[in-house]
Structure formats: structure tokens, C-alpha cells
Write an enzyme that holds these catalytic residues in place. Structure first.
Site, PDB file in Angstrom:
ATOM      1  CG  LEU A  98      -1.955  -1.077   1.336  1.00 40.28           C
ATOM      2  CD1 LEU A  98      -2.640  -1.053   2.696  1.00 40.28           C
ATOM      3  CD2 LEU A  98      -2.989  -0.874   0.222  1.00 40.28           C
ATOM      4  CG  ASP A  99      -0.171   5.123  -1.704  1.00 35.27           C
ATOM      5  OD1 ASP A  99      -0.362   5.764  -0.661  1.00 35.27           O
ATOM      6  OD2 ASP A  99      -0.994   5.077  -2.637  1.00 35.27           O
ATOM      7  CB  ALA A 100       3.721   6.429   2.337  1.00 34.22           C
TER       8      ALA A 100
END
Ligand code: URA
Length: 240
Positions: free
Chosen positions: A100-102
């Protein structure tokens, strides 16, 4: 489990590398060199590589409710917090299944089971991932067909499989692809900014009420649900 898979699962290296070790006579089973590629070591067999005992750790998979602001990698070059900071030290050898992106929160799976990870991330299986999307302003339903038809990202057609408005600014969307930052980039493509993005489901596995920053082991039933034939039947978007 055949010998090369056993060695790979024990962390010796790729299956091909393990085949080379077997062919080179560097692998013993119960004290005897084993060059039989079909050998299937059982729990009581002693398998050694270059005289060192190897063993396969039991498969273990957890789900984490990743909060926004944590990166999914083990080490971050920018020294940001990583999901491993949320887990006990004993899980430091697990790896995440997909990312998952940050700034995205929600359901993240971590495992020591390389085959499971491969199966869930391989494009061939088209595993569904469901997200709750909060937009910066009211959604215009006339734009839905563009996202369902797909737009080009990284040289391929990025598509949303299902889209359901929940409120004026909140939607549930389902993807069967894993293009980098796909949801954010697709909504940017039709002129929206995503304020919050949370993954709530992978295949049959739901985040449920697991609190943010918490983890739990998957149950046997959930692990069984991740077997390949379970993907023939996919749940529809559920009305909450
Ligand atoms: N889409 C995104 O934009 N970000 C994620 O982390 C996953 C899907």
C-alpha cells in the site's frame, strides 16, 4: 513437498538454485547424499546443505491494519516509519504481500509463505482488492464509465472492476490489477484528488473491525479461503 521446494521454503534460495545444489551432491537426507529430485522430505527427515541442517518454519500469515503514514517496505531510505515498527520483533522475517502506498491505510497481509505471496500477487489470478475512497468533492457518476472502461497508466489499460457510491464523496471500488498507486492515479485522471484511501478487502478476506495499527493471525478458515480454487466465486460489493 519435493526436495527443491522444501529447500526453497527453508530459505536456501530459489528453486533453480536448490536444484543446482541437489545436482552438485551438496544436499544430504538422513546422512546420505540425495540427488533424487523427486525426494519428498517429511517432518522427521534431517536435510542438510553443506553439512548444515535446514528446516522449514511453519507457514504463518497475519493481517495488519496499516495506518496512513507508514511505508510497506522493511527499510525506508527516507527513514519514515515502516509497517515493521508496528509488529513484534519476532515477525521481522515476514514480508508483505503486495504494497500500500505510504498515505494509504487498510488491509495488508504479511507472511513467511513465498508461494502464498506469489499466488496472491500474480496477475494471472486477478485477485480482487476493494478500497474505500474519500474524494475531495462530490462524485460525478457520469465519470464512472471512464474508470470502468479504463485509462492508460504505465503503458497498460488500468481498469476499475466495480464502483459504488456510498455518500456524495465516498465510494467503494474494486480492482483486479496491481498497478502502482492505481486508485489515486485513476481518480486524478478524471480530475479528483483522493483525501483518504483504505483497502478493506483482498479476495474473501475483510479488514473488518481490526483497529488501526493492530494485527492478527489469519484463521485456518481464512487461509483455506486463499487457496486458488476459492477465487472462482468472488463476492459482490456489499452494502454496509
Ligand atoms: N491504489 C493506490 O492508489 N494506492 C495503494 O496503495 C493501492 C492502490
Amino acid at each position: 513437498m519435493r526436495l527443491n521446494r522444501f529447500l526453497a521454503a527453508a530459505g536456501v534460495g530459489s528453486r533453480r538454485h536448490c536444484d543446482e545444489l541437489i545436482a552438485a551432491g551438496r544436499v544430504t537426507m538422513n546422512g546420505k547424499v540425495c540427488i533424487n529430485f523427486s525426494a519428498q522430505p517429511g517432518p522427521d527427515d534431517h536435510v542438510k546443505v553443506d553439512g548444515k541442517l535446514v528446516h522449514v518454519a511453519p507457514a504463518f500469515t497475519i493481517m495488519l491494519h496499516k495506518p496512513a503514514g507508514f511505508v510497506s517496505t522493511r527499510k525506508d531510505p527516507h527513514a519514515r516509519d515502516t509497517v515493521f515498527d508496528l509488529l513484534p520483533q519476532k515477525f521481522s522475517r515476514l514480508f508483505n504481500i503486495g504494497r500500500l502506498d505510504a498515505q494509504t491505510g487498510g488491509l495488508l497481509l504479511l507472511t513467511n509463505d513465498g508461494e502464498l505471496a506469489q499466488r496472491l500477487t500474480h496477475p494471472r489470478y486477478k485477485i480482487e482488492k476493494e478500497y474505500e475512497v474519500t474524494l475531495d468533492r462530490s462524485w460525478d457518476p457520469a465519470l464512472a464509465p471512464r474508470l470502468l472502461r479504463g485509462i492508460f497508466l504505465d503503458g497498460q489499460r488500468a481498469q476499475i472492476t466495480q464502483l459504488r457510491p456510498v455518500t456524495r464523496t465516498k465510494l467503494r471500488v474494486v480492482l483486479r490489477q496491481g498497478i502502482n498507486r492505481q486508485v489515486r492515479r485513476m481518480f486524478e485522471g478524471v480530475g479528483y484528488r483522493i483525501k483518504h484511501l483504505v483497502r478493506v478487502r483482498i479476495g474473501h478476506l475483510r479488514l473488518g473491525d481490526l483497529p488501526r495499527g493492530h494485527w492478527r493471525a489469519l484463521t485456518k478458515r481464512e487461509l483455506d479461503s486463499l487457496r486458488p480454487n476459492q477465487y472462482l466465486e468472488i463476492p459482490r460489493l456489499r452494502s454496509e
